[in-house]
Design an enzyme around this catalytic site. Sequence first.
Site, PDB file in Angstrom:
ATOM      1  N   ILE A 102       9.500  -5.541   4.411  1.00 44.54           N
ATOM      2  CA  ILE A 102       8.366  -5.474   3.481  1.00 44.54           C
ATOM      3  C   ILE A 102       7.973  -4.024   3.177  1.00 44.54           C
ATOM      4  CG2 ILE A 102       5.981  -6.264   3.032  1.00 44.54           C
ATOM      5  CD1 ILE A 102       7.981  -8.583   3.344  1.00 44.54           C
ATOM      6  N   ARG A 108       3.630   1.743  -1.249  1.00 44.84           N
ATOM      7  CA  ARG A 108       2.605   0.754  -1.613  1.00 44.84           C
ATOM      8  C   ARG A 108       1.927   1.011  -2.966  1.00 44.84           C
ATOM      9  NH1 ARG A 108      -1.078  -0.660   3.426  1.00 44.84           N
ATOM     10  NH2 ARG A 108      -1.288  -2.611   2.322  1.00 44.84           N
ATOM     11  N   PRO A 109       2.714   0.989  -4.042  1.00 48.94           N
ATOM     12  CA  PRO A 109       2.098   1.152  -5.365  1.00 48.94           C
ATOM     13  C   PRO A 109       1.292  -0.103  -5.753  1.00 48.94           C
ATOM     14  CG  PRO A 109       4.418   0.596  -5.593  1.00 48.94           C
ATOM     15  CD  PRO A 109       4.152   0.739  -4.114  1.00 48.94           C
ATOM     16  N   ILE A 110       0.491  -0.008  -6.825  1.00 50.01           N
ATOM     17  CA  ILE A 110      -0.202  -1.210  -7.306  1.00 50.01           C
ATOM     18  C   ILE A 110       0.193  -1.508  -8.759  1.00 50.01           C
ATOM     19  CG2 ILE A 110      -2.150  -1.158  -5.687  1.00 50.01           C
ATOM     20  CD1 ILE A 110      -3.824  -0.002  -8.064  1.00 50.01           C
ATOM     21  N   ASP A 111       1.438  -1.107  -9.088  1.00 51.52           N
ATOM     22  CA  ASP A 111       1.912  -1.300 -10.459  1.00 51.52           C
ATOM     23  C   ASP A 111       1.924  -2.779 -10.867  1.00 51.52           C
ATOM     24  OD1 ASP A 111       3.924  -1.353  -8.385  1.00 51.52           O
ATOM     25  OD2 ASP A 111       5.432  -1.616  -9.960  1.00 51.52           O
ATOM     26  N   LEU A 112       2.139  -3.675  -9.905  1.00 49.25           N
ATOM     27  CA  LEU A 112       2.228  -5.098 -10.269  1.00 49.25           C
ATOM     28  C   LEU A 112       0.845  -5.669 -10.614  1.00 49.25           C
ATOM     29  CD1 LEU A 112       4.885  -6.231  -7.632  1.00 49.25           C
ATOM     30  CD2 LEU A 112       5.249  -5.507 -10.000  1.00 49.25           C
ATOM     31  N   CYS A 170       0.691   6.124   1.741  1.00 47.77           N
ATOM     32  CA  CYS A 170       0.193   5.335   2.867  1.00 47.77           C
ATOM     33  C   CYS A 170       1.141   5.534   4.038  1.00 47.77           C
ATOM     34  CB  CYS A 170       0.163   3.868   2.451  1.00 47.77           C
ATOM     35  SG  CYS A 170      -0.245   2.750   3.786  1.00 47.77           S
ATOM     36  N   ASP A 223       3.015  -7.738   9.705  1.00 46.27           N
ATOM     37  CA  ASP A 223       1.855  -7.302  10.497  1.00 46.27           C
ATOM     38  C   ASP A 223       1.996  -7.635  11.984  1.00 46.27           C
ATOM     39  OD1 ASP A 223       0.739  -6.307   8.224  1.00 46.27           O
ATOM     40  OD2 ASP A 223      -0.666  -7.945   7.902  1.00 46.27           O
ATOM     41  N   ARG A 264     -10.277  -0.623  12.354  1.00 45.39           N
ATOM     42  CA  ARG A 264     -10.254  -1.109  10.969  1.00 45.39           C
ATOM     43  C   ARG A 264     -10.066  -2.618  10.915  1.00 45.39           C
ATOM     44  NH1 ARG A 264      -6.457   1.928   6.870  1.00 45.39           N
ATOM     45  NH2 ARG A 264      -7.388   0.256   5.671  1.00 45.39           N
ATOM     46  N   LYS A 274      -9.546 -10.530   8.608  1.00 48.38           N
ATOM     47  CA  LYS A 274      -9.890  -9.386   7.746  1.00 48.38           C
ATOM     48  C   LYS A 274      -9.247  -9.528   6.370  1.00 48.38           C
ATOM     49  CE  LYS A 274      -7.163  -5.691   8.163  1.00 48.38           C
ATOM     50  NZ  LYS A 274      -6.491  -5.101   7.003  1.00 48.38           N
ATOM     51  N   ASN A 275      -7.961  -9.913   6.355  1.00 45.49           N
ATOM     52  CA  ASN A 275      -7.249  -9.933   5.077  1.00 45.49           C
ATOM     53  C   ASN A 275      -7.610 -11.134   4.200  1.00 45.49           C
ATOM     54  OD1 ASN A 275      -6.120  -7.543   5.731  1.00 45.49           O
ATOM     55  ND2 ASN A 275      -4.077  -8.344   6.234  1.00 45.49           N
ATOM     56  N   ARG A 289      -6.931   0.778   1.102  1.00 46.64           N
ATOM     57  CA  ARG A 289      -6.214   0.439  -0.128  1.00 46.64           C
ATOM     58  C   ARG A 289      -6.684  -0.877  -0.727  1.00 46.64           C
ATOM     59  NH1 ARG A 289      -1.701   3.280  -0.476  1.00 46.64           N
ATOM     60  NH2 ARG A 289      -0.813   1.762  -1.900  1.00 46.64           N
TER      61      ARG A 289
HETATM   62  N1  EPU Z   1       4.348  -3.693  -4.003  1.00 47.17           N
HETATM   63  C1  EPU Z   1       4.749  -3.065  -5.136  1.00 47.17           C
HETATM   64  N2  EPU Z   1       3.888  -3.037  -6.206  1.00 47.17           N
HETATM   65  C2  EPU Z   1       2.660  -3.618  -6.165  1.00 47.17           C
HETATM   66  C3  EPU Z   1       2.266  -4.273  -5.003  1.00 47.17           C
HETATM   67  C4  EPU Z   1       3.125  -4.300  -3.921  1.00 47.17           C
HETATM   68  O1  EPU Z   1       5.847  -2.529  -5.213  1.00 47.17           O
HETATM   69  O2  EPU Z   1       1.938  -3.551  -7.179  1.00 47.17           O
HETATM   70  C5  EPU Z   1       5.245  -3.733  -2.841  1.00 47.17           C
HETATM   71  C6  EPU Z   1       4.692  -2.985  -1.634  1.00 47.17           C
HETATM   72  O3  EPU Z   1       4.948  -1.606  -1.705  1.00 47.17           O
HETATM   73  C7  EPU Z   1       5.391  -3.673  -0.492  1.00 47.17           C
HETATM   74  C8  EPU Z   1       5.512  -5.111  -0.976  1.00 47.17           C
HETATM   75  O4  EPU Z   1       5.354  -5.061  -2.393  1.00 47.17           O
HETATM   76  O5  EPU Z   1       6.656  -3.134  -0.314  1.00 47.17           O
HETATM   77  C9  EPU Z   1       4.504  -6.063  -0.414  1.00 47.17           C
HETATM   78  O6  EPU Z   1       3.207  -5.509  -0.501  1.00 47.17           O
HETATM   79  P1  EPU Z   1       1.914  -6.389  -0.692  1.00 47.17           P
HETATM   80  O7  EPU Z   1       1.312  -6.081  -2.030  1.00 47.17           O
HETATM   81  O8  EPU Z   1       2.201  -7.810  -0.387  1.00 47.17           O
HETATM   82  O9  EPU Z   1       0.958  -5.809   0.420  1.00 47.17           O
HETATM   83  P2  EPU Z   1      -0.594  -5.685   0.289  1.00 47.17           P
HETATM   84  O10 EPU Z   1      -1.093  -6.809  -0.509  1.00 47.17           O
HETATM   85  O11 EPU Z   1      -0.954  -4.299  -0.106  1.00 47.17           O
HETATM   86  C10 EPU Z   1      -1.237  -7.169   2.331  1.00 47.17           C
HETATM   87  C11 EPU Z   1      -2.002  -6.984   3.610  1.00 47.17           C
HETATM   88  C12 EPU Z   1      -1.193  -6.102   4.557  1.00 47.17           C
HETATM   89  C13 EPU Z   1       0.135  -6.794   4.823  1.00 47.17           C
HETATM   90  C14 EPU Z   1       0.868  -7.045   3.497  1.00 47.17           C
HETATM   91  C15 EPU Z   1       2.158  -7.818   3.669  1.00 47.17           C
HETATM   92  C16 EPU Z   1      -4.295  -7.123   2.852  1.00 47.17           C
HETATM   93  C17 EPU Z   1      -5.588  -6.453   2.608  1.00 47.17           C
HETATM   94  N3  EPU Z   1      -3.285  -6.362   3.293  1.00 47.17           N
HETATM   95  O12 EPU Z   1      -1.054  -5.864   1.794  1.00 47.17           O
HETATM   96  O13 EPU Z   1      -1.938  -6.009   5.758  1.00 47.17           O
HETATM   97  O14 EPU Z   1       0.940  -5.988   5.638  1.00 47.17           O
HETATM   98  O15 EPU Z   1       0.011  -7.795   2.607  1.00 47.17           O
HETATM   99  O16 EPU Z   1       1.916  -9.010   4.286  1.00 47.17           O
HETATM  100  O17 EPU Z   1      -4.173  -8.319   2.667  1.00 47.17           O
HETATM  101  C18 EPU Z   1      -2.645  -5.002   7.755  1.00 47.17           C
HETATM  102  O18 EPU Z   1      -3.516  -5.890   7.844  1.00 47.17           O
HETATM  103  O19 EPU Z   1      -2.376  -4.219   8.698  1.00 47.17           O
HETATM  104  C19 EPU Z   1      -1.901  -4.865   6.515  1.00 47.17           C
HETATM  105  C20 EPU Z   1      -1.238  -3.758   6.200  1.00 47.17           C
END
Ligand code: EPU
Length: 486
Positions: free
Chosen positions: A382, A177-181, A172, A360, A452, A74-75, A148
Amino acid sequence: MKFVRNDGSKKTVVPPGAELVLPPEIGGLKKPVTRSRNLRIFPDSLFISESLMDKFVIRGGNPLVGNVRISGAKNAALPAMAAAILTDEPVILENIPDVRDIQTERKLLVSMGAEVELGYGRAAHRTTISCKNLVNPEAAYELVKTMRASTLVLGPLVARMGRARVSQPGGCAIGARPIDLHVKGLERLGATIRQEHGYIEATADRLRGGHIIFDKITVTGTEDLMMAATLAQGETIMENCAREPEVVDLAALLTRMGAKIEGAGTSTVRIHGVEKLHGARHRIIPDRIEAGTFVIAAVLTGGDLTLTNCEPTHLGALIQKLEECGVKITAAADSLRVTNGHQLIAADVTTEEYPGFPTDMQAQYMVLATQAQGTSIITENIFENRFMHAQELVRMGANIKVEGRRAIVRGKTPLSAAAVQCSDLRASASLVIAALVADEETIIDRVYHIDRGYERIEEKLKGVGAQIRRIGEILPRRAAAPSVVA
Ligand code: EPU
């Protein structure tokens, strides 16, 4: 055709081919029944979205024996589908899992004007996406709030269309889980960002290459910006990137589409922007988390399970940890066999970015720790709130104490069946595993979380000997009665 009106009886078996009909005052919607369902019908009730109410009933104790075919990841599929936005030619994706998040992404792409064609029969896992006529570069709140990963369209939309309007995801269940980056990275590539009314609006005539150093490793952030940079003018260097296999898979697809990417799978990725990308055909990698979930289920039920169509090299940290616990695993090129019958030994785990132990798999590993001899300390690095399953496991008899980001699990404790509730995708998987180990019948509520990300999990489990069934339930509400047309 037989018409069955809800007469307030307690339980009705709704046969395949029937239609569930909502009362006219709430739209008279019809929903076909594809398989036999045991529904509880209350007087004066209405059907709330049926699948939202689905539960699993699992009777524990059966060892899992046989073969399970692992679905596509999925991811990896989610960013691959978003990558189709980068070209006006069709992108053909094979091994797309049939899970709810993929359906959400399809809806999202279609809402933008994309044509999404689904394969059928032997090509049931093929999806062809054509983004020739994108008209609406927007990801609305209604979709983003349910998934998300919808934010993965941000980078590709600005890169190809010069504009993107994407809802901010909000809170969440597993962490902030912000997307600021993602946003900061796009600014580094020259996009102008405005954030208002809960939306992020990004614009750019054409993105230009830049130097991005991620403050923190982010999987979808790396993917989003890698996609954006493929069409930027000049070279982009991204440092502190995620090294997950899903990032590598996306880079492979983008390369097939004509992108110039070096270093995917390492922490520094270089992208030489090109003018245009073209269509491509790509096969999504196997789902390492689905595979890991079945491995733990097999271990705990004392089974003998072979997973086919999987990629054991993506499961290194998990396999190593399970071997430390005393599990016997035999890996081949694209299959994995797990047998168990020995006493498990407790081992500590800390979740890390790939190639470390995946967050995960943390919830599923926690169930294993309840069945191991000794104390296991599980540290979640994480996400700040990913222990929601711990309390449900305690209700089933586990000895778990959560202290901030650490969970202390003392084993071995017998698990006893209970009514439990899913809080997120992987938490749900842990409850299914616990139920397979528990005595008697466990009822797991809110299984829409598991839908999901796991394709037909109950059918796969049933196929290797588990006693599991899905039931739907209709909650009482103050409205006219629903009908069943058979
Ligand atoms: N983070 C920030 N700012 C950002 C982005 C991330 O602070 O802009 C933080 C997050 O809050 C977290 C850490 O960085 O503490 C890592 O988050 P990441 O961005 O890596 O997670 P993600 O990309 O949103 C993906 C998977 C998740 C998996 C995580 C970690 C997808 C669609 N989702 O999420 O999968 O847990 O990486 O490996 O690829 C799942 O499948 O159940 C799932 C949650």
